[in-house]
Write a protein that holds these residues in place. Sequence first.
Motif, PDB file in Angstrom:
ATOM      1  N   UNK A 123       0.827  -1.203   0.000  1.00 18.86           N
ATOM      2  CA  UNK A 123       0.000   0.000   0.000  1.00 18.86           C
ATOM      3  C   UNK A 123       0.867   1.262   0.000  1.00 18.86           C
ATOM      4  N   UNK A 124       2.027   1.226   0.654  1.00 18.36           N
ATOM      5  CA  UNK A 124       2.921   2.382   0.668  1.00 18.36           C
ATOM      6  C   UNK A 124       3.468   2.669  -0.728  1.00 18.36           C
ATOM      7  N   UNK A 125       3.780   1.615  -1.459  1.00 20.82           N
ATOM      8  CA  UNK A 125       4.272   1.779  -2.826  1.00 20.82           C
ATOM      9  C   UNK A 125       3.174   2.332  -3.726  1.00 20.82           C
ATOM     10  N   UNK A 126       1.963   1.783  -3.597  1.00 20.52           N
ATOM     11  CA  UNK A 126       0.883   2.177  -4.496  1.00 20.52           C
ATOM     12  C   UNK A 126       0.247   3.517  -4.130  1.00 20.52           C
ATOM     13  N   UNK A 127       0.147   3.836  -2.818  1.00 22.08           N
ATOM     14  CA  UNK A 127      -0.568   5.038  -2.392  1.00 22.08           C
ATOM     15  C   UNK A 127       0.359   6.221  -2.089  1.00 22.08           C
ATOM     16  N   UNK A 128       1.571   5.943  -1.613  1.00 25.02           N
ATOM     17  CA  UNK A 128       2.484   7.019  -1.235  1.00 25.02           C
ATOM     18  C   UNK A 128       3.663   7.165  -2.196  1.00 25.02           C
ATOM     19  N   UNK A 129       3.773   6.240  -3.139  1.00 22.29           N
ATOM     20  CA  UNK A 129       4.858   6.321  -4.110  1.00 22.29           C
ATOM     21  C   UNK A 129       6.220   5.973  -3.534  1.00 22.29           C
ATOM     22  N   UNK A 130       6.259   5.211  -2.423  1.00 25.08           N
ATOM     23  CA  UNK A 130       7.547   4.821  -1.842  1.00 25.08           C
ATOM     24  C   UNK A 130       8.284   3.862  -2.776  1.00 25.08           C
ATOM     25  N   UNK A 131       9.599   3.920  -2.739  1.00 27.64           N
ATOM     26  CA  UNK A 131      10.444   3.032  -3.536  1.00 27.64           C
ATOM     27  C   UNK A 131      11.221   2.136  -2.577  1.00 27.64           C
ATOM     28  N   UNK A 132      11.070   0.834  -2.739  1.00 18.85           N
ATOM     29  CA  UNK A 132      11.766  -0.119  -1.876  1.00 18.85           C
ATOM     30  C   UNK A 132      12.968  -0.699  -2.608  1.00 18.85           C
ATOM     31  N   UNK A 133      14.059  -0.896  -1.847  1.00 21.49           N
ATOM     32  CA  UNK A 133      15.271  -1.465  -2.422  1.00 21.49           C
ATOM     33  C   UNK A 133      15.207  -2.982  -2.488  1.00 21.49           C
ATOM     34  N   UNK A 134      16.203  -3.577  -3.119  1.00 21.56           N
ATOM     35  CA  UNK A 134      16.230  -5.025  -3.312  1.00 21.56           C
ATOM     36  C   UNK A 134      16.272  -5.765  -1.984  1.00 21.56           C
ATOM     37  N   UNK A 135      16.996  -5.225  -0.989  1.00 15.94           N
ATOM     38  CA  UNK A 135      17.082  -5.890   0.308  1.00 15.94           C
ATOM     39  C   UNK A 135      15.753  -5.817   1.056  1.00 15.94           C
ATOM     40  N   UNK A 136      15.025  -4.727   0.861  1.00 15.71           N
ATOM     41  CA  UNK A 136      13.714  -4.613   1.494  1.00 15.71           C
ATOM     42  C   UNK A 136      12.728  -5.623   0.913  1.00 15.71           C
ATOM     43  N   UNK A 137      12.735  -5.764  -0.410  1.00 12.36           N
ATOM     44  CA  UNK A 137      11.853  -6.770  -1.030  1.00 12.36           C
ATOM     45  C   UNK A 137      12.274  -8.181  -0.621  1.00 12.36           C
ATOM     46  N   UNK A 138      13.591  -8.418  -0.534  1.00 10.91           N
ATOM     47  CA  UNK A 138      14.079  -9.736  -0.121  1.00 10.91           C
ATOM     48  C   UNK A 138      13.635 -10.048   1.306  1.00 10.91           C
ATOM     49  N   UNK A 139      13.693  -9.056   2.185  1.00 11.21           N
ATOM     50  CA  UNK A 139      13.263  -9.280   3.569  1.00 11.21           C
ATOM     51  C   UNK A 139      11.776  -9.605   3.642  1.00 11.21           C
ATOM     52  N   UNK A 140      10.987  -9.007   2.751  1.00 13.36           N
ATOM     53  CA  UNK A 140       9.547  -9.298   2.721  1.00 13.36           C
ATOM     54  C   UNK A 140       9.286 -10.733   2.250  1.00 13.36           C
ATOM     55  N   UNK A 141      10.101 -11.202   1.291  1.00 11.46           N
ATOM     56  CA  UNK A 141       9.969 -12.598   0.830  1.00 11.46           C
ATOM     57  C   UNK A 141      10.317 -13.557   1.962  1.00 11.46           C
TER      58      UNK A 141
END
Length: 284
Positions: A123-141
């Motif tokens: 929701x932060x990416x879609x509503x606030x336009x936040x950009x997440x780095x590769x390590x952040x996406x990896x941590x979510x996985x």
Amino acid sequence: MFYVSLGVLVLQTTSLVLTMRYSRTLQSDGPRYLASSAVVCAEVLKIAACMLLVFREHSFSVRALNRVLKEEIINKPLLTLKLAIPSGIYTLQNNLLYVALSNLDAATYQVTYQLKILTTALFSVSMLGKILGIYQWLSLVILMTGIALVQQEDLTAGSQLMGLLAVLVACFSSGFAGVYFEKILKESKQSVWIRNIQLGLFGLIFGLGGVFAYDGERVQENGLFQGYNHVTWTVVALQALGGLVIAAVIKYADNILKGFATSISIILSTLISYFLLEDFDPTR
């Protein structure tokens, strides 16, 4: 305030989960307290606390307090109505957490509820336009993998499935409402406590509607405060405190960091559940 708010949130989250779990499994002679009434009581307490904080911000002036409340709540109806959306979702979420902790042990609930970090990030990416780095996406996985491992052996009973469904709905509602509220807070220059009063007023209305829609007959039979004891009031106080702390964290940090900060409460909840509550036996 940045680190203080995050630290208090960890302690509040751990205490609330364990106390709520204990209160929902505690054997008593009379009826068990109504989760819907506890949600309403927490909203009343939160509104009162925010009123005191606003009162303090304005040098304990009753006139200034009345002026601010009128300007921000009555004279800005569109902004006030915007807060009805996250307020209604938060009310639903708070009721769902009681359902979840009535059917899942504290540690399993805590791990599964961290799925809200993923929903918040999306929701932060879609509503606030936040950009997440590769390590952040990896941590979510990795987070998703952990939740899947915890749940693979925990769906043997219907009550556990009900608890899981309650947590999943709460995760999506938490993610959306948190990001929506963050957007309003950071677009507004007004006090975070004023916004919490607005949230609380709508939450009180929605909460009372839930009480009479789902528990109306039981309220008529045994009253709104049936089954209440000192443990119940502790849960109510901790839940009200949570609303205030989360608002401060959103104001000084953001929702994603809030989610990772509360993850440490999983470790605390697991250890306390195992050594003190004795209702959780951790598997490999």
